[in-house]
Design an enzyme around this catalytic site. Structure first.
Site, PDB file in Angstrom:
ATOM      1  N   HIS A  46       0.830  -1.201   0.000  1.00  9.27           N
ATOM      2  CA  HIS A  46       0.000   0.000   0.000  1.00  9.27           C
ATOM      3  C   HIS A  46       0.870   1.258   0.000  1.00  9.27           C
ATOM      4  O   HIS A  46       0.380   2.356  -0.292  1.00  9.27           O
ATOM      5  CB  HIS A  46      -0.906   0.026   1.231  1.00  9.27           C
ATOM      6  CG  HIS A  46      -1.906  -1.080   1.251  1.00  9.27           C
ATOM      7  ND1 HIS A  46      -1.649  -2.302   1.840  1.00  9.27           N
ATOM      8  CD2 HIS A  46      -3.155  -1.169   0.731  1.00  9.27           C
ATOM      9  CE1 HIS A  46      -2.708  -3.086   1.695  1.00  9.27           C
ATOM     10  NE2 HIS A  46      -3.625  -2.432   1.030  1.00  9.27           N
ATOM     11  N   ASP A  56      -5.026  -5.624  -8.561  1.00  9.18           N
ATOM     12  CA  ASP A  56      -5.052  -5.061  -7.221  1.00  9.18           C
ATOM     13  C   ASP A  56      -5.421  -3.592  -7.396  1.00  9.18           C
ATOM     14  O   ASP A  56      -5.558  -3.111  -8.534  1.00  9.18           O
ATOM     15  CB  ASP A  56      -3.695  -5.230  -6.527  1.00  9.18           C
ATOM     16  CG  ASP A  56      -3.821  -5.239  -5.018  1.00  9.18           C
ATOM     17  OD1 ASP A  56      -4.814  -4.694  -4.489  1.00  9.18           O
ATOM     18  OD2 ASP A  56      -2.920  -5.790  -4.354  1.00  9.18           O
TER      19      ASP A  56
END
Length: 984
Positions: A223, A297
């Site tokens: 992230h 993703d």
């Protein structure tokens, strides 16, 4: 660029080739599915088709502006799906209905609900982390978890759950996977992921294996950056891809491609796997033969845009001028769904332009869009219905979910060290146990559960020396290490001070270390030598704490295996197993075939009794199949007071004393051959020879079939005939020579009056005819015999022989000597004998005149302890790893010898009525047994349904008066409600 066969061709071939069985997105009615997909696709504009490829992020906890922005994307960009993040299920369900109403083609809804979702106020997740599930040997339980999570998702309108995580976590420092992985062993991960997938998809929610090709071995957070997986293609093929092969063969619906840098699979430096054609198309689609949906993703991952200008095959950088480049790159790499596009408006425009320029062919567009439409049909969006809001909270917090959560935690608990078979903890009569809490989270659920099994003291101190001094008083120390269960990424490490303190405690004490955190916490241990027991409990949830305490005492078996290696001492697969000891455990009614909903009738009846002043308070417990599934308190100690009834409050159980004190001691003597049921009084007490009771047998006495008088008011003779006050001849206000029997505060009886009581009984007349007549007198007589035989008080004997080893540490005679009045429920305001509030002294006058220790009355206890004793009887004399009585002994005493004479009683035990009226609801088996008590108490066990029912009350407070509990059948109405709650 190679193109796959068109979906139309594939579907046509499927009829011949059994496609409906092999394609993960095919529904059972594949022909109707094909027709719906083709018809819908052909009716769409190019923009509508392209919009289906985008799944945007939605927050149900944001304001109307956010909602309106999403609605605009749905209406103007025709996006095909949404993925929910942050916000509660109610808000999500309402928002979802609004968004679906705005969509021309129903939205495909996704969510990261790896552990399910719930509406609990404590933010507890509905199910354990994957790492916890990885410790479970029984994969059927993992499949159940997948199924229940699927039901949760479906209830809030979610069609795709981005689970299971199939990453093989071989790096303890992985900041993003960790608890989300099933572990480090590829076979175990594969088995768990397969079971989870099957369960969830059987509930009608499509699974998503992530993060392809494998996110398990990295120390970077995807992230925040682009992590590198630095392994050879051969290693990735044999380890990271291993689970995908199995899941794809078994019908995996979708895969999420990770945001990773994998140099061995993608030659361009620092190029994200989600944008790599070789990873997505060549490996996933062609080499592994995956036909399901492929999700990127999140395309908003940090750093993804840095790689746009590297371009893709056949496209020049000048194409990338207006935004949406990442989306197009991902699509051309082989992905079907662009997840969380940073700019879906530009993305759709970019796709349309690329289509018009011939960069995206019709065949390629149809391939992905039709797969998305197939998924929509498979999850029922061809017949879309809004989410029903009624009972949403109830449906997301079902008792069966808590029951499964408890079963999962039971099966996960892993014992890693068990020196000298210390665990499960037995021989409680020799244990003095302390609990020491470490960690920064709450451990009260663990401590309170420990106290259900034994006397456990919480010990703490401001410094180590003080703590070590306090712990010298204990021979067993349980250290609980409690870390936050708020989410799977929370901290899990010991502090340096905690490690040093643990080492010092373990150096001088017998220690069980119980860790309520991810197993990697063990890595910081530099020595395990001085710890006698080490237990991995994985999570600090309330149920997790409770189950771990139960496991320490053998109430549940231990079966777990360590899913990862944790440093020098403990390797993946380690785990010492042991069976349970047949102690009572605690759980949810549904675990034992009962209904939580129907058991609410018990609350209603108990509250009715309290509210209508039939008793100030109640302790109520129900166990089935060895598990306490209902344990509640109602009301207060007194009507006028403020002290609410608590678990550790103790009641005067009155005549339950007969079966929890005198009877078990007599059973011991009988099975040792010292007495028999046919032994006569004159044989055990010579003074009865030549009396009218010399031939009375134990069997007849305890069956209340011996013509003995029901009751003798011994105290009457010690009162003034006019004032009705205690006579000075018999009493003193303080303890003096010859006056040591304390019957109440500032009231001491003459010592020799105990002998007078026995003489009065011996000389008493028999009833005129032989018939069933309940009597206390046999227990006065047997108390004298048992104490004479052992030369010890009944109070000492029952502690030594039963209570201490049973862990019945709330059960005692004369509780004022060991308990605070704050925990002793008063029984009466006496205005006829002792003239004061009776609290901590036995209510029964005859027992009080025996220094509080009667064979028929005098025991104080709580519902939990009485349940242990009744469960021991139910288990034919066995409890907690110890055999107290033989099976044949229990059977011999639990027999109605005089039923043919209209006497229902067993030997000591009461039995169900023979006709309409009697001590039970009339709805239970004739093998059941129990007893009731004058103060409002009741204990009953049923071997056929394996039910133990305990009701403790002080209905005699402030005045014994009318027995409204009995008159309104409160205890038996509750018993009937218990049986009505049985499902199977």
């Amino acid at each position: 660029m190679k193109h796959t066969l068109s979906l139309i061709t594939i579907l046509a071939l499927s009829i011949i080739n059994g496609f409906s069985q092999s394609h993960p997105l095919a529904s059972e009615d594949v022909e109707q599915q094909q027709q719906w997909v083709d018809s819908l696709y052909n009716s769409m504009t190019l923009e509508e088709k392209v919009g289906q490829l985008f799944m945007v992020q939605v927050f149900s906890n944001k304001d109307n502006k956010h909602k309106n922005d999403i609605v605009n994307l749905i209406k103007k960009q025709h996006i095909g799906g949404v993925i929910y993040s942050k916000g509660g299920p109610y808000r999500q369900a309402r928002l979802n209905n609004e968004l679906q109403a705005a969509a021309k083609v129903p939205l495909l809804v996704g969510m990261d609900a790896e552990w399910g979702l719930s509406m609990r106020l404590d933010s507890t997740y509905a199910f354990p982390w994957n790492m916890t599930l990885g410790a479970i040997e029984d994969n059927k339980l993992v499949e159940k978890a997948g199924y229940q999570i699927g039901k949760h998702c479906k209830r809030v309108g979610v069609h795709f759950n981005f689970a299971p995580v199939t990453d093989i976590n071989t790096n303890p420092n992985n900041p993003i996977i960790g608890n989300r992985s099933f572990g480090e062993d590829r076979d175990n991960v594969t088995e768990k992921a397969s079971a989870f997938m099957k369960g969830m998809q059987s509930a009608g929610v499509l699974a998503n294996a992530k993060h392809f090709p494998g996110h398990g071995d990295t120390e970077q957070d995807s992230h925040k950056t682009l992590p590198t997986i630095n392994f050879s293609e051969q290693r990735i093929d044999s380890v990271e891809l291993y689970p995908y092969r199995r899941l794809i063969k078994e019908g995996l619906s979708s895969v999420m491609v990770a945001h990773l840098n994998v140099p061995s699979l993608e030659s361009r430096s620092g190029f994200p796997s989600s944008l790599s054609k070789y990873i997505v198309t060549d490996i996933l689609k062609e080499r592994l033969g995956f036909k399901g949906l492929i999700f990127t993703d999140a395309l908003t991952m940090k750093g993804a845009a840095d790689y746009v200008q590297q371009g893709v095959d056949g496209i020049t950088t000048k194409t990338f001028t207006t935004g949406g480049e990442i989306d197009l790159m991902a699509f051309l790499a082989g992905n079907d769904v662009m997840l969380m596009s940073e700019n879906p408006q530009n993305g759709v425009a970019k796709f349309v332009a690329a289509y018009n320029e011939g960069i995206i062919t019709e065949e390629r567009l149809a391939h992905s869009v039709k797969k998305i439409l197939m998924a929509k049909y498979k999850v029922g969006l061809n017949d879309y219905k809004p989410i029903g809001m009624y009972n949403l909270a109830k449906d997301l917090n079902r008792p069966i979910d808590d029951a499964l959560y408890g079963e999962l935690m039971e099966n996960a608990i892993t014992v890693l060290k068990n020196k000298n078979d210390l665990l499960p903890l037995r021989h409680l009569d020799t244990k003095k146990i302390a609990y020491v809490k470490f960690g920064d989270d709450d451990g009260s659920a663990f401590y309170n559960e420990l106290r259900k099994y034994a006397k456990v003291d919480k010990v703490n101190a401001d410094n180590l020396d003080e703590l070590l001094t306090k712990l010298k008083n204990y021979n067993t120390v349980i250290i609980g290490f409690h870390k936050s269960n708020a989410n799977p990424w929370k901290g899990y490490k010991f502090t340096l001070e905690e490690i040093n303190w643990m080492y010092e405690i373990a150096r001088t004490n017998t220690v069980v270390l119980n860790i309520f955190a991810r197993p990697y916490a063990l890595i910081d241990l530099k020595s395990e030598t001085n710890f006698e027991g080490i237990v991995m409990s994985y999570q600090n949830s309330e149920i997790g704490q409770q189950k771990s305490a139960q496991a320490l005492f053998g109430a549940v078996p231990v079966k777990g295996k360590l899913p990862v290696t944790t440093g020098e001492f403990f390797k993946v697969g380690d785990g010492i197993t042991y069976n349970g000891l047949q102690s009572l455990s605690y759980g949810i009614p549904e675990r034992v075939g009962m209904s939580t909903e129907r058991l609410k009738a018990l609350d209603s009846i108990a509250n009715h009794a309290v509210n209508n002043k039939m008793t100030p308070g109640i302790q109520l417990l129900v166990a089935r199949k060895g598990k306490v599934i209902y344990n509640k308190n109602f009301g207060k100690h007194t009507y006028e007071g403020s002290e609410k009834v608590k678990f550790d409050d103790i009641y005067d159980v009155a005549s339950l004393t007969k079966i929890v004190a005198t009877l078990p001691l007599l059973m011991e003597l009988e099975e040792k051959g010292i007495v028999s049921l046919n032994t006569k009084l004159s044989q055990i007490l010579p003074e009865y020879k030549d009396s009218n009771k010399e031939d009375v047998t134990i069997k007849k006495m305890l069956s209340h079939y011996a013509q003995l008088r029901p009751w003798i008011p011994f105290y009457y003779a010690t009162l003034d005939s006019v004032s009705k006050r205690p006579l000075k001849e018999y009493y003193r206000k303080s303890s003096q020579k010859g006056f040591k029997i304390k019957v109440a505060n500032e009231l001491y009886l003459r010592n020799d009056y105990k002998d007078s009581i026995q003489e009065i009984i011996k000389e008493s007349e028999l009833l005129s005819r032989l018939r069933y007549r309940y009597s206390d007198l046999p227990y006065y007589i047997l108390k004298k015999y048992i104490e004479k035989h052992y030369d010890k008080s009944l109070a000492e004997l029952v502690q030594d022989h039963f209570y201490r080893s049973l862990g019945a540490n709330y059960t005692t005679y004369n509780p004022r000597n060991t308990f605070s009045n704050k925990n002793i429920v008063p029984t009466e305001v006496d205005d006829y004998y002792r003239y004061q509030k009776i609290q901590g002294y036995v209510h029964d006058m005859g027992a009080a005149m025996q220094d509080g220790v009667g064979g028929h009355a005098g025991i104080f206890s709580n519902a939990n302890d009485i349940a242990k004793i009744m469960q021991m009887y139910l288990q034919k004399g066995y409890y907690g790893g110890k055999r107290y009585l033989k099976t044949q002994t229990i059977d011999k005493f639990n027999k109605c010898y005089y039923c043919h004479r209209d006497n229902r009683r067993g030997v000591g035990f009461d039995k169900p009525q023979l006709g309409e009226e009697g001590p039970t609801c009339g709805c239970l088996s004739m093998t059941s047994f129990g007893h009731s008590g004058f103060t409002g108490t009741y204990a009953w066990a049923d071997p056929e349904e394996e039910i133990v029912y305990i009701f403790l009350a002080n209905r005699t407070y402030p005045k014994a008066g009318k027995n409204l509990l009995l008159r309104e059948n409160i205890r038996t109405n509750i018993q009937e409600a218990i049986y009505n709650a049985i499902d199977n």
